[in-house]
Design a protein around this motif. Structure first.
Motif, PDB file in Angstrom:
ATOM      1  N   TYR A 183      18.930  10.825 -15.443  1.00  0.00           N
ATOM      2  CA  TYR A 183      17.957  11.770 -16.035  1.00  0.00           C
ATOM      3  C   TYR A 183      16.967  12.292 -14.997  1.00  0.00           C
ATOM      4  O   TYR A 183      15.818  12.589 -15.311  1.00  0.00           O
ATOM      5  N   GLY A 184      17.380  12.341 -13.729  1.00  0.00           N
ATOM      6  CA  GLY A 184      16.499  12.833 -12.675  1.00  0.00           C
ATOM      7  C   GLY A 184      15.632  11.760 -12.045  1.00  0.00           C
ATOM      8  O   GLY A 184      14.996  11.987 -11.012  1.00  0.00           O
ATOM      9  N   LYS A 185      15.630  10.571 -12.650  1.00  0.00           N
ATOM     10  CA  LYS A 185      14.799   9.477 -12.137  1.00  0.00           C
ATOM     11  C   LYS A 185      15.206   9.088 -10.708  1.00  0.00           C
ATOM     12  O   LYS A 185      14.366   8.836  -9.842  1.00  0.00           O
ATOM     13  N   ALA A 186      16.515   9.073 -10.458  1.00  0.00           N
ATOM     14  CA  ALA A 186      17.012   8.654  -9.140  1.00  0.00           C
ATOM     15  C   ALA A 186      16.674   9.663  -8.043  1.00  0.00           C
ATOM     16  O   ALA A 186      16.699   9.326  -6.859  1.00  0.00           O
ATOM     17  N   LEU A 187      16.354  10.890  -8.448  1.00  0.00           N
ATOM     18  CA  LEU A 187      15.999  11.919  -7.455  1.00  0.00           C
ATOM     19  C   LEU A 187      14.656  11.618  -6.798  1.00  0.00           C
ATOM     20  O   LEU A 187      14.335  12.171  -5.746  1.00  0.00           O
ATOM     21  N   LYS A 188      13.860  10.753  -7.446  1.00  0.00           N
ATOM     22  CA  LYS A 188      12.522  10.441  -6.917  1.00  0.00           C
ATOM     23  C   LYS A 188      12.508   9.110  -6.170  1.00  0.00           C
ATOM     24  O   LYS A 188      11.451   8.625  -5.776  1.00  0.00           O
ATOM     25  N   ASP A 189      13.664   8.514  -5.993  1.00  0.00           N
ATOM     26  CA  ASP A 189      13.745   7.195  -5.366  1.00  0.00           C
ATOM     27  C   ASP A 189      13.558   7.297  -3.852  1.00  0.00           C
ATOM     28  O   ASP A 189      14.165   8.129  -3.188  1.00  0.00           O
ATOM     29  N   GLU A 190      12.715   6.422  -3.297  1.00  0.00           N
ATOM     30  CA  GLU A 190      12.421   6.457  -1.857  1.00  0.00           C
ATOM     31  C   GLU A 190      13.653   6.185  -1.002  1.00  0.00           C
ATOM     32  O   GLU A 190      13.829   6.770   0.066  1.00  0.00           O
ATOM     33  N   VAL A 191      14.495   5.271  -1.460  1.00  0.00           N
ATOM     34  CA  VAL A 191      15.714   4.932  -0.710  1.00  0.00           C
ATOM     35  C   VAL A 191      16.632   6.149  -0.633  1.00  0.00           C
ATOM     36  O   VAL A 191      17.149   6.505   0.437  1.00  0.00           O
ATOM     37  N   GLU A 203      18.577  15.003  -2.515  1.00  0.00           N
ATOM     38  CA  GLU A 203      18.741  13.697  -3.177  1.00  0.00           C
ATOM     39  C   GLU A 203      19.926  13.728  -4.144  1.00  0.00           C
ATOM     40  O   GLU A 203      20.699  12.767  -4.222  1.00  0.00           O
ATOM     41  N   ALA A 204      20.079  14.837  -4.852  1.00  0.00           N
ATOM     42  CA  ALA A 204      21.202  14.960  -5.795  1.00  0.00           C
ATOM     43  C   ALA A 204      22.541  14.898  -5.055  1.00  0.00           C
ATOM     44  O   ALA A 204      23.481  14.232  -5.507  1.00  0.00           O
ATOM     45  N   GLN A 205      22.616  15.569  -3.919  1.00  0.00           N
ATOM     46  CA  GLN A 205      23.853  15.533  -3.133  1.00  0.00           C
ATOM     47  C   GLN A 205      24.195  14.109  -2.703  1.00  0.00           C
ATOM     48  O   GLN A 205      25.362  13.699  -2.762  1.00  0.00           O
ATOM     49  N   VAL A 206      23.188  13.350  -2.296  1.00  0.00           N
ATOM     50  CA  VAL A 206      23.404  11.960  -1.867  1.00  0.00           C
ATOM     51  C   VAL A 206      23.976  11.130  -3.015  1.00  0.00           C
ATOM     52  O   VAL A 206      24.963  10.403  -2.846  1.00  0.00           O
ATOM     53  N   ILE A 207      23.371  11.247  -4.195  1.00  0.00           N
ATOM     54  CA  ILE A 207      23.807  10.435  -5.341  1.00  0.00           C
ATOM     55  C   ILE A 207      25.225  10.826  -5.773  1.00  0.00           C
ATOM     56  O   ILE A 207      26.070   9.967  -6.033  1.00  0.00           O
ATOM     57  N   LEU A 208      25.483  12.125  -5.836  1.00  0.00           N
ATOM     58  CA  LEU A 208      26.820  12.589  -6.241  1.00  0.00           C
ATOM     59  C   LEU A 208      27.869  12.193  -5.207  1.00  0.00           C
ATOM     60  O   LEU A 208      28.977  11.778  -5.559  1.00  0.00           O
ATOM     61  N   ALA A 209      27.507  12.310  -3.923  1.00  0.00           N
ATOM     62  CA  ALA A 209      28.433  11.919  -2.854  1.00  0.00           C
ATOM     63  C   ALA A 209      28.716  10.417  -2.909  1.00  0.00           C
ATOM     64  O   ALA A 209      29.854   9.970  -2.703  1.00  0.00           O
ATOM     65  N   TRP A 210      27.665   9.632  -3.210  1.00  0.00           N
ATOM     66  CA  TRP A 210      27.849   8.184  -3.366  1.00  0.00           C
ATOM     67  C   TRP A 210      28.849   7.897  -4.486  1.00  0.00           C
ATOM     68  O   TRP A 210      29.807   7.120  -4.293  1.00  0.00           O
TER      69      TRP A 210
END
Length: 267
Positions: A183-191, A203-210
Motif C-alpha cells: 500500500y505504498g508503505k514500503a516506498l518510504k522504507d530507509e533500506v 523505490e518502486a522499481q527496487v521492490i518490483l525488481a526484488w
C-alpha cells in the motif's frame, strides 16, 4: 513461468480512471492485465482494450471468480458474463479469488468447474489466489498441480510468505505477488531508499525488481503515466546479493489484507 512476470493491476480502479490507466499502460507496451469480478471494472477494461487497437492475441488477461459464483451451477455462467464485459471469447488465466468461506463450496467442486471452463475454451489457464498450504494440497488433489498456473498471494518486503512460497515452488506452482509495495508503505522504507539511491532507481522499481528476481509475477497498478512507465523499467533492474539480504531482513509478517469472513486461517 507460464504467465507474464510483469503486468498491470486494476484493483480499486473504476470508471474513467481504469479506462485511462489501461489505455496508457497499453500505449507504453504493457500486455498483461489483471482484473476480477469483484473489482466491478471488467466492462471498462474491455472498452479500454477495444479502443486501444492492440490485437487480442498480444494480450494476457486475467480475471478472478468471486466467492458468490463458486458453485458448479454458477461458476461457468459467471465467467461467460466476465468474457462478455471484457469483450473477448476467452481469458488467458482465471483464478479462484478467495477460497469459499467456511468451505461452503468444496475446493474440489469449484476447481472441477474451473477445469471444465478451461476444457470449453473459456480460459487458457486456471489458478488460485489467497490459498494456504492446506488449501493448495486440496487444489492439487482435485485437479493436479499441472493444472494450477499460479497462486496469487499478498507478498511484499514486509510479508515475504516464505513457507507458502517454498511449498508452492516445490509443487510446481508459480507465485504471483499482489500488494507488492505494501500500500505504498514500503516506498518510504530507509533500506529500500538506500538500495534505490545505489542503483539510481526508484523505490518502486527496487521492490518490483526484488519480487521478480525471487521468481514472482508482479501486477502493480497506477493512474499516473510516469509511474506506469517507471514501474515497467523495473524489469531491467538487477539487485545484488547485498540488496537481497537487506530486503530479506525486512520481513516482519505484516499482513495488510485479511478480510473478516473471507480470509482463511493463514499459514
Amino acid at each position: 513461468m507460464t504467465i507474464p512476470a510483469f503486468g498491470l493491476g486494476t484493483f480499486r480502479l473504476k470508471g474513467d480512471v481504469v479506462i485511462a490507466s489501461v489505455k496508457t499502460a497499453l500505449e507504453l507496451g504493457y500486455r498483461a492485465i489483471d482484473t476480477a469480478q469483484i473489482y466491478d471494472n471488467e466492462a471498462e477494461i474491455g472498452q479500454a482494450i477495444a479502443e486501444s487497437g492492440v490485437p487480442r492475441s498480444e494480450l494476457f488477461i486475467t480475471t478472478k471468480i468471486w466467492t458468490e459464483n463458486l458453485s458448479k451451477e454458477k461458476l461457468i455462467q459467471s465467467l461467460k458474463a466476465s468474457l462478455e464485459k471484457l469483450r473477448t471469447d476467452y481469458v488467458d488465466l482465471t483464478l479462484i479469488h478467495w477460497p469459499s468461506p467456511n468451505d461452503d463450496v468444496p475446493v474440489e467442486e469449484y476447481l472441477h468447474a474451473l477445469l471444465e471452463a478451461k476444457k470449453e475454451g473459456l480460459t487458457r489457464q486456471i489458478g488460485i489466489s489467497n490459498f494456504t498450504i492446506p488449501l493448495m494440497e486440496k487444489a492439487i488433489a482435485a485437479v493436479g498441480a499441472e493444472n494450477i498456473a499460479t497462486n496469487q498471494i499478498e507478498l511484499s518486503p514486509y510479508l515475504q510468505n516464505r513457507k507458502v512460497v517454498d511449498w508452492a515452488k516445490q509443487h510446481g506452482i508459480s507465485v504471483t505477488s499482489y500488494m507488492t509495495l505494501a500500500y505504498g508503505k514500503a516506498l518510504k522504507d530507509e533500506v529500500i531508499a538506500r538500495i534505490a539511491a545505489k542503483h539510481k532507481a526508484t523505490e518502486a522499481q527496487v521492490i518490483l525488481a526484488w519480487a521478480m528476481g525471487e521468481g514472482y509475477a508482479v501486477i502493480p497498478s497506477s493512474t499516473k503515466r510516469e509511474n506506469l512507465a517507471s514501474n515497467q523499467q523495473a524489469q531491467a533492474l538487477r539487485l545484488d546479493d547485498e540488496d537481497k539480504k537487506a530486503i530479506a531482513a525486512l520481513d516482519c509478517n505484516d499482513r495488510l489484507v485479511s478480510p473478516e469472513g473471507l480470509a482463511p486461517q493463514w499459514d
